[in-house]
Every structure is written in structure tokens, then in C-alpha cells.
Scaffold this motif. Structure first.
Motif, mmCIF file in Angstrom:
data_model
loop_
_atom_site.group_PDB
_atom_site.id
_atom_site.type_symbol
_atom_site.label_atom_id
_atom_site.label_comp_id
_atom_site.label_asym_id
_atom_site.label_seq_id
_atom_site.Cartn_x
_atom_site.Cartn_y
_atom_site.Cartn_z
ATOM 1 N N ILE A 116 1.299 -1.175 -0.027
ATOM 2 C CA ILE A 116 -0.135 -0.504 -0.066
ATOM 3 C C ILE A 116 0.905 1.463 -0.016
ATOM 4 O O ILE A 116 1.716 1.817 1.409
ATOM 5 C CB ILE A 116 -1.229 0.180 1.266
ATOM 6 C CG1 ILE A 116 -2.085 -1.366 1.405
ATOM 7 C CG2 ILE A 116 -1.695 1.195 1.247
ATOM 8 C CD1 ILE A 116 -2.641 -1.565 2.534
ATOM 9 N N ASP A 124 -10.373 2.331 4.324
ATOM 10 C CA ASP A 124 -8.941 2.104 3.031
ATOM 11 C C ASP A 124 -8.002 1.545 3.672
ATOM 12 O O ASP A 124 -8.049 0.240 2.625
ATOM 13 C CB ASP A 124 -8.668 3.093 2.057
ATOM 14 C CG ASP A 124 -8.369 2.772 0.770
ATOM 15 O OD1 ASP A 124 -8.982 1.889 -0.292
ATOM 16 O OD2 ASP A 124 -7.387 3.693 0.062
ATOM 17 N N ARG A 128 -7.904 -2.458 2.852
ATOM 18 C CA ARG A 128 -6.803 -3.682 2.251
ATOM 19 C C ARG A 128 -6.393 -4.178 2.907
ATOM 20 O O ARG A 128 -5.642 -5.074 1.918
ATOM 21 C CB ARG A 128 -5.894 -1.970 0.801
ATOM 22 C CG ARG A 128 -6.787 -0.746 -0.102
ATOM 23 C CD ARG A 128 -5.962 0.086 -0.438
ATOM 24 N NE ARG A 128 -6.919 1.652 -1.101
ATOM 25 C CZ ARG A 128 -6.151 1.228 -2.635
ATOM 26 N NH1 ARG A 128 -5.104 0.230 -2.776
ATOM 27 N NH2 ARG A 128 -7.192 2.305 -3.561
ATOM 28 N N GLU A 131 -7.749 -7.703 2.126
ATOM 29 C CA GLU A 131 -8.056 -8.130 0.796
ATOM 30 C C GLU A 131 -5.969 -8.295 1.034
ATOM 31 O O GLU A 131 -6.100 -9.600 0.411
ATOM 32 C CB GLU A 131 -8.066 -6.838 0.383
ATOM 33 C CG GLU A 131 -10.051 -7.470 0.290
ATOM 34 C CD GLU A 131 -9.934 -5.508 -0.705
ATOM 35 O OE1 GLU A 131 -8.753 -4.816 -1.176
ATOM 36 O OE2 GLU A 131 -11.499 -5.798 -0.791
ATOM 37 N N LEU A 137 -6.485 -9.762 -3.438
ATOM 38 C CA LEU A 137 -6.403 -8.801 -4.255
ATOM 39 C C LEU A 137 -5.440 -8.794 -5.816
ATOM 40 O O LEU A 137 -4.735 -10.037 -5.259
ATOM 41 C CB LEU A 137 -5.078 -7.685 -3.394
ATOM 42 C CG LEU A 137 -6.239 -6.547 -2.723
ATOM 43 C CD1 LEU A 137 -4.997 -4.952 -2.081
ATOM 44 C CD2 LEU A 137 -7.054 -5.965 -3.572
ATOM 45 N N ALA A 142 -1.636 -2.520 -3.759
ATOM 46 C CA ALA A 142 -3.067 -2.401 -3.565
ATOM 47 C C ALA A 142 -3.029 -0.808 -4.049
ATOM 48 O O ALA A 142 -1.684 -0.133 -4.988
ATOM 49 C CB ALA A 142 -3.008 -1.837 -1.842
#
Length: 142
Positions: A116, A124, A128, A131, A137, A142
Motif C-alpha cells: 500500500i 481504505d 486493503r 484483502e 487482491l 494495492a
């Protein structure tokens, strides 16, 4: 007459002091060497490694340094945090490919789970990271 002098070196900016607090106060492991890979020792443990962007002087580095302990607390015990020193950061960037810095990189065993980059909204981040840790993902980034 031509000027054959090399261009001046780009100024390397120091990291914000908040990055050092992650290791000095919060006790996060600092990865100083390119071959520091503690996530290989326990393939069941998920790691988040903070890549602060050594020498870049990005204003978001301090923000991520403040957010990371809150994420680790919120997701305890799912994440083991570490902070990449300059050599480890270069090694992880080579592994993960180019990305914006600062970044959080997620690893488990010999797998790069995802990353990320930059600062995100709290929800968020949580979505993320969930995931990434669950492997839902596409491609992990991300």
C-alpha cells in the motif's frame, strides 16, 4: 568552452524523527541489511514492513509513521511490524517492483502479499490490508 562538470548530486533529505520512534519507542524491528528477511523464519506470520523512502523527503513519510502503530494495534495479532533501513528498502523495492514511497509492504514466508503506497483513509487501509492478508487482491498490489 563547455562545462564538463558533473551535475550536482541531488540532496538527500533525512527521515522524519517519527520514523525512529517506531523502532526506539514502539520496539519495531529495524531491517538494516538487504538480506534481513525475518518473515522467512515463520511462514505463518504476516509482516508489514514500512518503506519510508530514504533520502526522498516525502511529507507523507511522517504521516505513515503515525498511522502504522494504530494499524498494528487495530489488527493485532495479525501483523508483525518492521521498518526498512536503506539497504533493506532497496532490496524490497527490487522484489516488489517500483512503487511510490512511503509504502507498507506485506510479506508472509517467501511470499510478497502486496503493498500500500502513500497515505490512505483509515477505512481504505483496513479494507486493503484485509484483502492483502486474505489473498483476495489481484496481483497483490494495492
Amino acid at each position: 568552452m563547455t562545462d564538463l562538470a558533473p551535475p550536482p548530486a541531488k540532496q538527500r533529505l533525512p527521515l522524519p524523527p517519527l520514523v525512529d520512534l517506531l523502532t526506539d519507542v514502539h520496539g519495531y524491528l529495524r531491517l538494516n541489511h538487504a538480506d534481513d528477511r525475518p518473515w522467512l523464519d515463520d511462514p505463518a506470520k504476516s509482516w508489514v514492513v514500512f518503506l519510508p523512502g530514504h533520502g526522498k523527503g516525502n511529507a507523507e513519510t511522517a504521516d505513515v509513521a503515525v498511522i502504522l502503530p494504530e494499524l498494528v494495534r487495530a489488527l493485532h495479532p495479525r501483523l508483525t511490524p518492521a521498518v526498512a533501513g536503506e539497504a533493506a528498502e532497496r532490496a524490497l523495492l527490487a522484489l516488489a517492483g517500483m512503487m511510490s514511497l512511503p509504502s507498507l509492504v506485506f510479506l508472509r514466508g517467501d511470499r510478497l502479499l502486496g503493498s500500500i503506497p502513500r497515505v490512505r483513509d483509515w477505512d481504505d487501509y483496513l479494507q486493503r490490508i484485509g484483502e492483502i492478508l486474505e489473498g483476495s487482491l489481484e496481483g497483490g498490489a494495492a
